[in-house]
Write an enzyme that holds these catalytic residues in place. Structure first.
Site, short mmCIF file in Angstrom:
data_model
loop_
_atom_site.label_atom_id
_atom_site.label_comp_id
_atom_site.label_asym_id
_atom_site.label_seq_id
_atom_site.Cartn_x
_atom_site.Cartn_y
_atom_site.Cartn_z
N ASP A 139 0.84 -1.20 0.00
CA ASP A 139 0.00 0.00 0.00
C ASP A 139 0.87 1.25 0.00
OD1 ASP A 139 -2.03 1.82 0.16
OD2 ASP A 139 -2.62 1.34 2.21
N ASP A 343 -1.50 5.65 -6.85
CA ASP A 343 -1.90 4.81 -5.73
C ASP A 343 -1.89 3.34 -6.12
OD1 ASP A 343 -2.98 4.12 -3.18
OD2 ASP A 343 -4.97 4.03 -4.06
#
Length: 466
Positions: A139, A343
């Site tokens: 992440d 992202d």
């Protein structure tokens, strides 16, 4: 100071469990506020016991590089191409909704610092001595590392055995006075540093901060700070053991390794399932296996949300048409909202309005095919195709104009043909605030995060050949 009656009524299971651990022997938990905010003790406690994950900041000045592999969370699931797309669209919309609400109120960072647990790629590594395998969700939108641990009061199902720190000769506790504990937005002290992290989808992890040896590939890295979670729950359905934060903050795995840069290269998502390389330090070399010119664009820092990787996007071209999108659409505002984020946890790019509407209008005007309902795919703009027309479809080019760099996407990174449903769909969606550059748009592009140089670089590549 936490009130005993509140612990007994609201978090009695956790409190009882903590007191069963031999090293947790004091009678009070002292809450330390890490940011300036006037919160009542009970409010602060509920935040503390509903937050997430933790890591550390101990740089390992390693001169060489590392490589390991990422596996897509749907790999090996025997899904059809349509099912893979539907799952990605669903996960992206879930994540985008939460991030939109999160970034629309950056002042709430002191109370909720986490991201949805849904991720897209698992990084394989090992922990402890002797080593035990872990699969953590990568992440880039968070800074912390955590994994489920024994003894566990509550844990979600995972295919790998739970890590037990008492069986590892290299595990040690982190004190409340450690820099790592102090780096948490809130911490609780019970001789050890207690962490708690809460996800926007209701998932959570509560545990203690520790030091441990992690192994990436064949290289063992000592003294990595991480969260050892004994109370975990929520929506964890990707066979993960926890999460590996790759964000810009001091707690992330990247900051702890001290390499200063890392890269990844995502293989095709809807074809044959193949692992994707993630590289650190000197191994993160864009000249290796590249198919074009290396370009770079500087990172932008959001003072209120320092973890995420923000970029400056100046415009979008569809075909030969530079779209008339107001500059304010992609701007990072003074209050911390808006902006453009790359992202890893988002599958499909979402464009802030009115950028998405402009893109949609451009494709409608340039693609000479009938528009069809894309509800089956979960996408907004789809065209009807047949076997006879699919070979001769002219699809306009799509280019992101970043500051100092133009990213022209391959057709398969934004337009998906599905012969079974007779459709060709634009694989993007709209957003009310921030623009998220997802990993579907990054397929077969080698992407380098240069933290020391403060820039993102990229080049086309055949990722399964690196």
């Amino acid at each position: 100071m936490i009130h005993d009656h509140f612990i007994a009524t609201e978090y009695k299971p956790i409190y009882i469990y903590i007191n069963k651990i031999s090293s947790f022997k004091s009678n009070k938990i002292f809450l330390k506020e890490r940011r300036k905010q006037n919160l009542k003790p009970i409010q602060m406690t509920s935040i503390l016991l509903l937050l997430l994950l933790s890591l550390s900041s101990l740089s390992l000045a390693l001169s060489h590089g590392l490589r390991t592999e990422l596996n897509h969370i749907d790999a090996g699931g025997k899904f059809t191409k349509l099912e893979l797309l539907q799952r990605m669209v669903h996960r992206s919309k879930t994540r985008a909704r939460y991030l939109s609400s999160k970034y629309s109120n950056p002042s709430s960072q002191t109370s909720i610092q986490a991201h949805p647990s849904n991720g897209e790629y698992l990084i394989s590594l090992s922990i402890g001595t002797p080593t035990k395998p872990l699969a953590l969700t990568l992440d880039t939108g968070s800074d912390l590392i955590w994994t489920q641990c024994q003894p566990c009061l509550q844990c979600f199902d995972q295919p790998l055995p739970l890590y037990n720190p008492s069986n590892s000769s290299t595990f040690s506790d982190l004190s409340c006075d450690s820099d790592l504990c102090k780096a948490l937005p809130y911490s609780a002290c019970h001789k050890q540093c207690l962490y708690s992290y809460f996800y926007g989808d209701g998932s959570l992890s509560v545990g203690i901060l520790g030091n441990e040896a992690f192994t990436l590939g064949t290289t063992t890295l000592p003294n990595i700070g991480f969260g050892c979670g004994f109370y975990n729950g929520g929506i964890f359905t990707s066979n993960e053991s926890g999460i590996a934060g790759f964000g810009r903050g001091p707690l992330s795995l990247i900051s702890q390794l001290g390499y200063g840069k890392f890269s990844y290269c995502f293989t095709s998502m809807l074809g044959e399932s193949k692992s994707s390389p993630v590289l650190f330090g000197d191994a993160a070399d864009l000249t290796m296996g590249s198919n074009g010119t290396i370009q770079s664009t500087p990172f932008v820092t959001n003072p209120l949300i320092k973890t995420s990787y923000y970029l400056t996007l100046n415009g979008i071209t569809v075909g030969t048409m530079l779209l008339k999108i107001p500059k304010s659409t992609f701007a990072l505002k003074e209050n911390g909202t808006g902006g453009v984020i790359i992202d890893s946890g988002t599958s499909i790019t979402s464009l802030a309005e009115p950028a998405y509407s402009q893109v949609k209008i451009a494709f409608l005007s340039q693609v000479k095919l009938p528009v069809v309902n894309g509800s089956v795919e979960g996408l907004d703009l789809c065209f009807g195709i047949s076997n006879s027309t699919s070979q001769n479809i002219e699809v306009p080019k799509f280019t992101f104009h970043f500051e100092g760099a133009d990213l022209e996407l391959p057709k398969e990174n934004y337009m998906l043909e599905n012969a079974s449903s007779g459709t060709m769909c634009l694989v993007m969606s709209n957003s009310s605030d921030s623009t998220l550059i997802g990993n579907f748009q990054q397929q077969n592009i080698h992407v380098l995060y240069d933290l020391e140089g403060g820039k993102l670089s990229f080049v086309p590549a055949q990722c399964d050949q690196l």
